[in-house]
Design an enzyme around this catalytic site. Structure first.
Site, PDB file in Angstrom:
ATOM      1  N   SER A   3       0.805  -1.240   0.000  1.00  0.00           N
ATOM      2  CA  SER A   3       0.000   0.000   0.000  1.00  0.00           C
ATOM      3  C   SER A   3       0.829   1.277   0.000  1.00  0.00           C
ATOM      4  O   SER A   3       0.250   2.368  -0.061  1.00  0.00           O
ATOM      5  CB  SER A   3      -0.953   0.007   1.195  1.00  0.00           C
ATOM      6  OG  SER A   3      -2.032  -0.878   0.968  1.00  0.00           O
ATOM      7  N   SER A  41      -5.928   2.945   4.882  1.00  0.00           N
ATOM      8  CA  SER A  41      -5.398   2.309   3.675  1.00  0.00           C
ATOM      9  C   SER A  41      -6.516   1.600   2.918  1.00  0.00           C
ATOM     10  O   SER A  41      -6.334   0.495   2.394  1.00  0.00           O
ATOM     11  CB  SER A  41      -4.280   1.318   4.045  1.00  0.00           C
ATOM     12  OG  SER A  41      -3.434   1.081   2.953  1.00  0.00           O
ATOM     13  N   LYS A  72       0.008   3.608  -2.694  1.00  0.00           N
ATOM     14  CA  LYS A  72      -1.042   4.613  -2.563  1.00  0.00           C
ATOM     15  C   LYS A  72      -0.468   6.023  -2.509  1.00  0.00           C
ATOM     16  O   LYS A  72      -1.186   6.997  -2.758  1.00  0.00           O
ATOM     17  CB  LYS A  72      -1.889   4.345  -1.319  1.00  0.00           C
ATOM     18  CG  LYS A  72      -2.789   3.115  -1.424  1.00  0.00           C
ATOM     19  CD  LYS A  72      -3.635   2.959  -0.177  1.00  0.00           C
ATOM     20  CE  LYS A  72      -4.655   1.828  -0.312  1.00  0.00           C
ATOM     21  NZ  LYS A  72      -4.062   0.485  -0.135  1.00  0.00           N
TER      22      LYS A  72
END
Length: 427
Positions: free
Chosen positions: A106, A164, A109
């Site tokens: 993640s 997240s 991101k």
């Protein structure tokens, strides 16, 4: 010479020196090949890695210039790859397999946010339809978005940064023309940032074949994102209220809410790890293929450092945060003493602009990409309604700004990090 003029002059000299070095060291020709759909992460560091940022960063193993007065690196680091850099100057103080292409989880991101965040005002609202969530991966981290409910862009970004939430990422991606378009834009933005180890396949970092980045690239991407005020505020938010389901009570529609907490353990703390002094973000990740990954930014005594850690071999709870904290500790002790082993390069357009004759001759900035207009006055930003721990993003209070490529990139002596980090830095 009066102190303010002396400070400004010193800032201009530093900024000019940085710009000159960027013009001389634009690393496009030193890049390893851009990862293709047939490229997968290697089991061991490749013999030939990218040299973006400096020749030593393309070498396998630990790179550091130990000399008299420089503290020894922590001995208990088990990550496959890590980077520690000065966020303001761009100096890479030390690194380990900096350009090893690995699954990012993640932390991808950050690239998603840096690409998409400027597209929509935070007040824009969107009603979620089933197709928005249809292709969220099984087992994804979720913030709890419900079909048929309406969310503001501000809500969705809180879901991305704090929890997240892959569901929030997919909704924003659908608003941005779909998953494929968003991934295409992310890869184009990575190319612009010279994050040439990075190949995005999913916008949320969910495990996917051939999705890779590197500790160097994630640090570069974080540095770019942190120049956006909204990015800084979201990634430093500890807790917030998130909209829940709508129900009927006494004939009226009532929207419930619930509290969400940031999953960055250096920011929120945990049973076996305290809040790190001076921490201000940015993003963590964890998947089966990637293991634990993390990029953090922290400030102490006016020094702002970035650390990225990818996939520690040690399986201890919160190990990625513990190794990050040890690298931060070393960096704050070594800053000003250790000679860098490389640099975080500017975006491609910024490097080209700095190489143009007469570019930025005055050494002054016309404005910042996130709406900050001047280095002479503080720019305040109110904490978001319904959230806590977000703090006020402070304006740049000293030093000259150098604007490269018409608002694309800033190099400055002090970053306007959220007030959160400054309060913690004094505690």
């Amino acid at each position: 010479m009066p102190a303010p003029k002396k400070t400004a002059r010193r800032a201009l000299l530093v900024a000019s020196a940085v710009v000159s070095s960027l013009a001389l060291t634009a690393p496009v020709s030193h890049a390893a090949p851009k990862p293709s759909p047939s490229t997968s992460p290697s089991a061991t560091p490749p013999a030939n890695m990218s040299t973006v940022g400096g020749e030593r960063l393309g070498q396998a193993g630990t790179q550091v210039n130990l000399a008299s007065g420089v503290p020894v690196l922590p001995k208990d680091l088990t990550a496959r790859s890590w980077v520690i850099a000065d966020a303001e100057s761009g100096d890479v103080l030390a690194a380990h397999n900096a350009h090893w292409r690995l699954p990012p989880a993640s932390t991808m991101k950050m690239l998603f946010a840096d690409t998409v965040l400027p597209k929509f005002p935070k007040s824009v609202e969107h009603k979620v339809v089933p197709s928005d969530l249809a292709d969220v991966g099984s087992g994804s981290s979720m913030v709890g978005i419900k079909e048929g409910e309406t969310y503001s862009v501000h809500d969705l970004w809180l879901g991305v940064f704090l929890r997240s939430g892959n569901d929030a990422v997919h909704v924003l991606s659908k608003m941005n023309g779909g998953i494929d378009n968003t991934v295409k834009e992310m890869n184009a933005h990575a190319e612009e940032l010279q994050a040439l180890d990075t190949n995005a396949v999913s916008p949320d970092g969910y495990d996917a074949p051939h999705q890779v980045s590197s500790a160097y690239d994630l640090t570069l991407i974080a540095r770019s994102g942190l120049q956006k005020k909204d990015f800084r505020e979201y990634c430093s938010t500890v807790t917030a209220k998130f909209p829940g389901s709508t129900s009927k009570k006494k004939g009226k529609s009532v929207r419930e809410s619930f509290e969400i907490q940031n999953t960055n353990r250096l920011l929120a703390g945990d049973s076996d790890i305290p809040v790190y002094q001076g921490i201000a973000g940015v993003k963590n990740g964890n998947t089966t293929n990637a293991g634990a990954t993390f990029t953090g930014v922290a400030e102490r005594n006016g020094k702002v450092l970035l650390v990225t850690v990818m996939n520690p071999e040690k399986s201890e709870h919160n190990e990625v945060y513990k190794e990050t904290a040890r690298l931060f500790d070393w960096g704050f002790q070594a800053a000003g003493k250790v000679q860098p082993v490389g640099e975080l390069v500017p975006p491609r357009s910024a490097a080209q602009a700095s190489a143009q004759p007469g570019a930025n001759d005055s050494g002054q900035a016309g404005g910042a990409g996130d709406g900050e207009k001047s280095s002479k006055s503080a720019v305040g930003a109110s904490a978001a309604s319904g959230s806590s721990g977000i703090g006020v993003a402070l304006g740049i209070t000293g030093g000259a700004l150098v604007l490269l490529a018409a608002g694309a990139f800033l190099i400055n002596r002090r970053w306007p990090l959220p007030d959160l980090v400054r309060r913690r830095g004094r505690s």
